[in-house]
Design a protein around this motif. Structure first.
Motif, mmCIF file in Angstrom:
data_model
loop_
_atom_site.group_PDB
_atom_site.id
_atom_site.type_symbol
_atom_site.label_atom_id
_atom_site.label_comp_id
_atom_site.label_asym_id
_atom_site.label_seq_id
_atom_site.Cartn_x
_atom_site.Cartn_y
_atom_site.Cartn_z
ATOM 1 N N GLY A 1 0.777 -1.225 0.000
ATOM 2 C CA GLY A 1 0.000 0.000 0.000
ATOM 3 C C GLY A 1 0.808 1.273 0.000
ATOM 4 N N GLN A 2 2.132 1.196 0.118
ATOM 5 C CA GLN A 2 2.951 2.406 0.135
ATOM 6 C C GLN A 2 3.106 3.000 -1.269
ATOM 7 O OE1 GLN A 2 6.728 1.391 2.100
ATOM 8 N NE2 GLN A 2 6.018 2.448 3.927
ATOM 9 N N LEU A 3 3.327 4.315 -1.307
ATOM 10 C CA LEU A 3 3.698 5.013 -2.531
ATOM 11 C C LEU A 3 5.119 5.515 -2.322
ATOM 12 C CD1 LEU A 3 1.566 7.722 -4.415
ATOM 13 C CD2 LEU A 3 4.033 7.479 -4.595
ATOM 14 N N VAL A 4 6.068 4.882 -3.006
ATOM 15 C CA VAL A 4 7.486 5.153 -2.796
ATOM 16 C C VAL A 4 8.082 5.784 -4.048
ATOM 17 C CG1 VAL A 4 9.737 4.141 -2.268
ATOM 18 C CG2 VAL A 4 7.668 3.200 -1.216
ATOM 19 N N LEU B 1 -12.284 4.242 -15.162
ATOM 20 C CA LEU B 1 -11.490 4.774 -14.060
ATOM 21 C C LEU B 1 -10.463 5.793 -14.541
ATOM 22 C CD1 LEU B 1 -10.974 4.485 -10.972
ATOM 23 C CD2 LEU B 1 -9.155 2.873 -11.565
ATOM 24 N N LEU B 2 -9.880 5.551 -15.706
ATOM 25 C CA LEU B 2 -8.819 6.411 -16.222
ATOM 26 C C LEU B 2 -9.316 7.401 -17.279
ATOM 27 C CD1 LEU B 2 -6.120 3.628 -16.373
ATOM 28 C CD2 LEU B 2 -5.964 5.677 -14.989
ATOM 29 N N ASP B 3 -10.622 7.581 -17.337
ATOM 30 C CA ASP B 3 -11.229 8.551 -18.274
ATOM 31 C C ASP B 3 -10.824 8.278 -19.717
ATOM 32 O OD1 ASP B 3 -12.470 9.814 -16.158
ATOM 33 O OD2 ASP B 3 -10.921 11.340 -15.933
ATOM 34 N N ARG C 1 0.587 16.370 -16.699
ATOM 35 C CA ARG C 1 1.251 15.794 -15.533
ATOM 36 C C ARG C 1 0.313 15.764 -14.341
ATOM 37 N NH1 ARG C 1 6.261 19.297 -14.500
ATOM 38 N NH2 ARG C 1 6.181 18.174 -12.526
ATOM 39 N N ALA C 2 -0.382 16.861 -14.118
ATOM 40 C CA ALA C 2 -1.322 16.917 -12.999
ATOM 41 C C ALA C 2 -2.440 15.897 -13.174
ATOM 42 C CB ALA C 2 -1.903 18.330 -12.881
ATOM 43 N N GLU C 3 -2.885 15.703 -14.405
ATOM 44 C CA GLU C 3 -3.950 14.734 -14.679
ATOM 45 C C GLU C 3 -3.471 13.309 -14.438
ATOM 46 O OE1 GLU C 3 -7.962 13.965 -15.923
ATOM 47 O OE2 GLU C 3 -6.862 15.669 -15.111
ATOM 48 N N ILE C 4 -2.242 13.007 -14.856
ATOM 49 C CA ILE C 4 -1.673 11.679 -14.616
ATOM 50 C C ILE C 4 -1.612 11.396 -13.122
ATOM 51 C CG2 ILE C 4 0.511 10.389 -14.658
ATOM 52 C CD1 ILE C 4 -1.013 10.076 -17.201
ATOM 53 N N TRP C 5 -1.148 12.389 -12.346
ATOM 54 C CA TRP C 5 -1.047 12.178 -10.908
ATOM 55 C C TRP C 5 -2.411 12.045 -10.252
ATOM 56 C CZ3 TRP C 5 2.203 10.458 -7.562
ATOM 57 C CH2 TRP C 5 3.560 10.416 -7.904
ATOM 58 N N ARG C 6 -3.399 12.740 -10.768
ATOM 59 C CA ARG C 6 -4.754 12.584 -10.222
ATOM 60 C C ARG C 6 -5.207 11.134 -10.385
ATOM 61 N NH1 ARG C 6 -10.067 12.653 -11.816
ATOM 62 N NH2 ARG C 6 -9.582 12.934 -14.030
ATOM 63 N N HIS C 7 -4.907 10.550 -11.520
ATOM 64 C CA HIS C 7 -5.308 9.175 -11.764
ATOM 65 C C HIS C 7 -4.467 8.181 -10.963
ATOM 66 C CE1 HIS C 7 -7.339 10.972 -15.325
ATOM 67 N NE2 HIS C 7 -8.196 10.002 -15.090
ATOM 68 N N ILE C 8 -3.174 8.461 -10.816
ATOM 69 C CA ILE C 8 -2.329 7.577 -10.020
ATOM 70 C C ILE C 8 -2.840 7.505 -8.580
ATOM 71 C CG2 ILE C 8 -0.028 7.366 -8.978
ATOM 72 C CD1 ILE C 8 1.137 8.376 -11.616
ATOM 73 N N LEU C 9 -3.150 8.654 -7.999
ATOM 74 C CA LEU C 9 -3.643 8.681 -6.621
ATOM 75 C C LEU C 9 -5.024 8.040 -6.513
ATOM 76 C CD1 LEU C 9 -2.480 12.263 -5.585
ATOM 77 C CD2 LEU C 9 -1.386 10.071 -5.069
ATOM 78 N N LEU C 10 -5.836 8.202 -7.561
ATOM 79 C CA LEU C 10 -7.154 7.564 -7.563
ATOM 80 C C LEU C 10 -7.018 6.049 -7.607
ATOM 81 C CD1 LEU C 10 -10.236 7.817 -7.696
ATOM 82 C CD2 LEU C 10 -10.038 7.993 -10.188
ATOM 83 N N GLU D 1 -6.181 4.848 -4.189
ATOM 84 C CA GLU D 1 -7.343 4.911 -3.307
ATOM 85 C C GLU D 1 -8.351 3.809 -3.634
ATOM 86 O OE1 GLU D 1 -11.062 7.970 -2.441
ATOM 87 O OE2 GLU D 1 -9.221 8.721 -3.366
ATOM 88 N N THR D 2 -8.513 3.507 -4.933
ATOM 89 C CA THR D 2 -9.517 2.530 -5.359
ATOM 90 C C THR D 2 -9.082 1.100 -5.096
ATOM 91 O OG1 THR D 2 -10.243 4.051 -7.095
ATOM 92 C CG2 THR D 2 -10.912 1.742 -7.308
ATOM 93 N N TYR D 3 -7.840 0.779 -5.436
ATOM 94 C CA TYR D 3 -7.376 -0.612 -5.377
ATOM 95 C C TYR D 3 -6.397 -0.902 -4.247
ATOM 96 C CZ TYR D 3 -9.251 -0.732 -10.153
ATOM 97 O OH TYR D 3 -10.050 -0.641 -11.253
ATOM 98 N N GLY D 4 -5.847 0.135 -3.608
ATOM 99 C CA GLY D 4 -4.838 -0.096 -2.583
ATOM 100 C C GLY D 4 -3.531 -0.612 -3.151
#
Length: 313
Positions: free
Chosen positions: A31-34, A123-125, A172-181, A184-187
């Motif tokens: 679950g970590q983001l490294v 999920l990824l629009d 870049r901001a859009e990619i990160w929005r999806h990465i964080l989503l 959150e969705t799958y852990g």
């Protein structure tokens, strides 16, 4: 999710042995983001290739989701997703069909692959792009497709190698929005490299810095900056002599009429420092504070910038 001990890799270059990775010990929990940072040539890519079974270690061990990368690479590959720096989608299938084909390659039944493809399109629009060829997509759209391809088989761990490099700030901001989503969705456990230090600073809960094939720092961005870099205070004085006096009082450095010093807590230190300077007859014409960056951490540790193109031999 990741457990390494003494992980090393040598290469032979013109009959000489070059050690790219030197005895890395690393543990990453589920679950970590490294964020895995280092200048070019520091050993990032070699480490990533060993962790993803693309390159065998010279010595040491690495286990991914409980499976050894050297003795059980197929089990490792079944549990990881990998998004490389290059585009992963081909040009022969439409976007949705490309995802279904990737799922079938991982052993999903046709109906399961189609359902999973539709889930990721939403999920990824990517739903409006489902019937387009990958070559017609923008850079940001293609990166989202690459991430979808890496997630089609529901991996426990996703490796992202420079996921936002070359994209404009909005993409870049859009990619990160999806990465964080996704997290959150799958852990999903996320292990990424990036040259954008502000991304690692703002998004990753843990930062690992490699240099010369060795891990030289490991912790949260806030911990590394507080412990290894410190805040910055910059003041300007009326004369160079006053600047020299201010530098002697603070232990900082003077350059002309500018004085710079590093402290643990700039906001708490500055008022007392200004009062001390006033008592010493030093006229301060301006003062400012700044929080350190991850590049400041690396500079403190090595004397070089994280954005340097090469490391010393």
């Amino acid at each position: 999710m990741i457990h390494t001990r003494g992980l090393s890799r040598d290469f032979k270059v013109k009959k000489q042995v070059v050690t790219a990775v030197r005895g890395i010990d690393l543990d990453v929990e589920a679950g970590q983001l490294v964020a895995f940072l280092g200048p070019n040539g520091a050993g990032k890519s070699t480490t990533l290739r060993m962790l993803t079974t693309l390159l065998p270690p010279t010595s040491g061990t690495a286990e991914i989701a409980g499976h050894d990368v050297a003795t059980d690479p197929a089990a490792v590959r079944a549990r990881i997703g990998y998004v490389g720096q290059q585009n992963g989608a081909g040009e022969n299938y439409l976007v949705r069909d490309e995802l279904i084909t990737q799922g079938r390659c991982y052993g999903l039944h046709a109906r399961e692959a189609a359902a999973r493809a539709d889930e990721l399109l939403d999920l990824l629009d990517l739903r409006p792009l489902a019937k387009r060829l990958p070559g017609t997509l923008s850079g940001g759209q293609r990166r989202r497709l690459d991430i979808a391809l890496g997630l089609i088989h529901r991996p426990d761990l996703l490796f992202l190698d420079e996921p936002s490099t070359g994209l404009d700030p909005t993409s870049r901001a859009e990619i990160w929005r999806h990465i964080l989503l996704l997290r959150e969705t799958y852990g999903t456990t996320l292990f990424l490299t990036t040259h954008y230090l502000e991304e690692a600073d703002n998004m990753a809960e843990r930062v690992v810095i490699i240099d010369g094939g060795r891990i030289i720092a490991d912790g949260t961005a806030a911990q590394l900056k507080n412990d290894l870099a410190g805040d910055h205070i910059t003041i300007t004085t009326g004369t160079e002599r006053e600047a020299e006096t201010a530098a002697r009082i603070s232990g900082g450095s003077a350059d002309g009429t500018t004085v710079r010093l590093r402290v643990a807590n700039a906001a708490g230190t500055l008022p007392d420092y200004l009062r001390t300077l006033d008592g010493a007859g030093v006229k301060v014409t301006s003062a400012e504070t700044a929080r350190p960056t991850l590049d400041d951490v690396f500079l403190t540790l090595t004397g070089r910038s994280l954005t340097d193109d090469d490391i010393p031999a």
